[in-house]
Design an enzyme around this catalytic site. Structure first.
Site, PDB file in Angstrom:
ATOM      1  N   GLY A   1      20.283  61.014  52.951  1.00  0.00           N
ATOM      2  CA  GLY A   1      20.229  62.337  53.593  1.00  0.00           C
ATOM      3  C   GLY A   1      21.584  62.427  54.237  1.00  0.00           C
ATOM      4  O   GLY A   1      21.970  61.532  54.960  1.00  0.00           O
ATOM      5  N   THR A   2      22.334  63.459  54.011  1.00  0.00           N
ATOM      6  CA  THR A   2      23.762  63.250  54.176  1.00  0.00           C
ATOM      7  C   THR A   2      24.522  64.528  54.439  1.00  0.00           C
ATOM      8  O   THR A   2      23.968  65.617  54.340  1.00  0.00           O
ATOM      9  CB  THR A   2      24.265  62.622  52.860  1.00  0.00           C
ATOM     10  OG1 THR A   2      25.038  61.505  53.142  1.00  0.00           O
ATOM     11  CG2 THR A   2      25.035  63.574  52.014  1.00  0.00           C
ATOM     12  N   THR A   3      25.800  64.358  54.777  1.00  0.00           N
ATOM     13  CA  THR A   3      26.711  65.497  54.701  1.00  0.00           C
ATOM     14  C   THR A   3      27.930  65.059  53.915  1.00  0.00           C
ATOM     15  O   THR A   3      28.559  64.049  54.247  1.00  0.00           O
ATOM     16  CB  THR A   3      27.177  65.934  56.102  1.00  0.00           C
ATOM     17  OG1 THR A   3      26.052  66.051  56.949  1.00  0.00           O
ATOM     18  CG2 THR A   3      27.900  67.251  56.020  1.00  0.00           C
TER      19      THR A   3
END
Lengths: 217, 248
Positions: free
Chosen positions: A18-20
């Site tokens: 889950g990231t940017t």
């Protein structure tokens, strides 16, 4: 009553980045950025993962979604690009790398849940950024991805201008990552920045306490 | 009750538009169970929306888009989501159009009555608590995300957020609705304490435009209002006058 030892929840949760992630093109190269959090449910299983993975000397990809899927795609494409670049006898084009990623994402789109942003520099077209979500292939001036990207669409739309220089792009990437990491529970840790231009590839880490701060309420 | 269908098949819809969504929502691409009646007649009417409220010294600025959707059909493209509760207390509505209209009417009645008993203008915090009381008590049945904002003599301009579930919190700046996810980063970067009314108006208009550009459930015109000791001033910004950004 069942006295079954099922173990901690996070052992059975899928591991996701889950990231940017973000990549942006400037005249002469690209800048890629990512956070460093890998979560399994509510547990952070890796707080220092580098999600910017090299596909070739001057081509990197940013990973998001399922950690396993994303890593595997990156490794396969890295191998395919090696073979391809030997066959053609020169450095591969960024578009070729993006196409290889897209081919895997599209063919296995039902089984995979990973989104890779491919960015790099080649002699023919300079700096380029490609998005390959769910099997499409599109070149963009900049691309954001991952769960944290939702929170910064407004910011990047407002702040992006054509013709930014390398240092402005790096600052833009760091600011965007910082804002997203503050709002998205699945993003956090440190910021990894990779800058690619005709002279080479530069990797940098911005630690948590060095990230820019914004209004916090 | 949500989703009053015209046909006998009851289709339970996940109310996504009101709650901030993590991933872009590609849902609702199903084919109709019947070709006799269009899909949108069986969808609940929702103000899938972007709303925003900002405090400044001396008052508040509130803003909203103007789109009300029934599934993919835009039922009203010029909705007014800034609803008067009292002279100097307004609310911004997001979520189910029916639920929020009903709650707002009830609270306006309760507050009007209370104000007559008190024989003075009611407090913004009172209005916010009335909203919270209804939203919390009936939390299982309702889908309502509301921003309560206004001016009173005791604490000046105030913004209270009553999101889905019925909690209550006062914040200097708050956004809500499905489009709000896209502007958290913009808001964090651009809001500074101590802005004046005009700056708050510009910030709100810019933030709403950005959200409307990215969120399919938000769009139309931008409605703004400022509330202060002097009174309420309302503005509309039409589509072609909205601030533009370089990706356009």
């Amino acid at each position: 009553i069942m006295f079954e030892e099922t173990g901690p929840e996070w052992l059975s949760e899928e591991v996701k980045t889950g990231t940017t992630i973000i990549a942006i093109e400037f005249d002469g190269g690209v800048v890629l950025g990512s956070d460093s959090r890998v979560s399994a449910g509510a547990s952070v299983v890796n707080r220092v993962m580098n999600k910017l993975s090299p596909l070739h000397d001057k081509i990197y990809c940013a990973l998001s979604g399922s950690a396993a899927d994303a890593q595997t795609i990156a490794e396969i494409v890295n191998y395919q690009l090696d073979v391809h670049s030997i066959e053609i006898g020169e450095d591969p084009q960024v578009r070729s790398a993006a196409t290889l990623v897209r081919n895997i994402s599209y063919k296995y789109k039902e089984e995979l849940s990973a989104h890779l942003i491919v960015a790099g520099w080649d002699r023919r077209d300079g700096g380029q950024v490609f998005a390959t979500m769910k099997g499409l292939l599109t070149r963009q001036p900049f691309a954001v991805g991952g769960s944290g990207s939702s929170y910064v669409y407004g910011f990047v739309d407002a702040e992006y201008r054509r013709g930014m220089r390398k240092e402005e792009c790096q600052q833009f990437v760091v600011n965007t990552l910082s804002l997203a990491m503050n709002r998205d529970g699945s993003s956090g840790g440190v910021a990894y920045i990779v800058t690619i231009d005709e002279h080479g590839t530069e990797e940098k880490v911005v630690l948590g306490n060095q990230l820019p701060t914004f209004f916090d309420q | 009750m949500r989703g009053q269908p015209l046909l006998s098949t009851v289709i339970h819809r996940e109310k996504m538009a009101a709650a901030p969504v993590m991933m872009p929502y590609f849902g609702q691409q199903i084919s109709s169970k019947s070709d006799l009646v269009p899909d949108w007649t069986r969808q609940e009417v929702s103000t899938g929306t972007t709303i925003m409220a900002v405090e400044y010294d001396g008052g508040v600025v509130i803003g909203a888009d103007s789109r009300t959707t029934t599934g993919a059909y835009i039922a009203n493209r010029v909705t007014d989501k800034l609803t008067r509760i009292h002279n100097k207390i307004y609310c911004c509505r997001s979520g189910s159009a029916a639920d929020t209209q009903a709650i707002a009417e009830i609270v306006a009645y309760q507050l009007g009555f209370h104000s007559i008993e008190l024989d003075e203008p009611p407090l913004v915090e009172t209005a916010a608590n009335l909203f919270r009381a209804s939203c919390y008590r009936y939390r299982e049945e309702l889908t309502a995300g509301i921003l309560v904002a206004g001016w009173d003599k005791r604490k000046g301009g105030q913004v209270y957020s009553v999101p889905i579930g019925g909690m209550l919190v006062r914040q200097p700046v708050s956004v809500g609705g499905s489009g709000s996810t896209y502007i958290y980063g913009f808001m964090d970067a651009n809001y500074k304490p101590g802005m004046n009314k005009e700056q708050c108006m510009e910030l709100t208009a810019a933030a709403l435009s950005l959200a409307m550009e990215r969120d399919g459930s938000s769009g139309g015109v931008v409605r703004l209002a400022s509330i202060s000791e002097e009174g309420v001033e309302r503005r509309v910004i039409l589509g072609n006058q909205l601030p533009k950004f370089s990706t356009h």
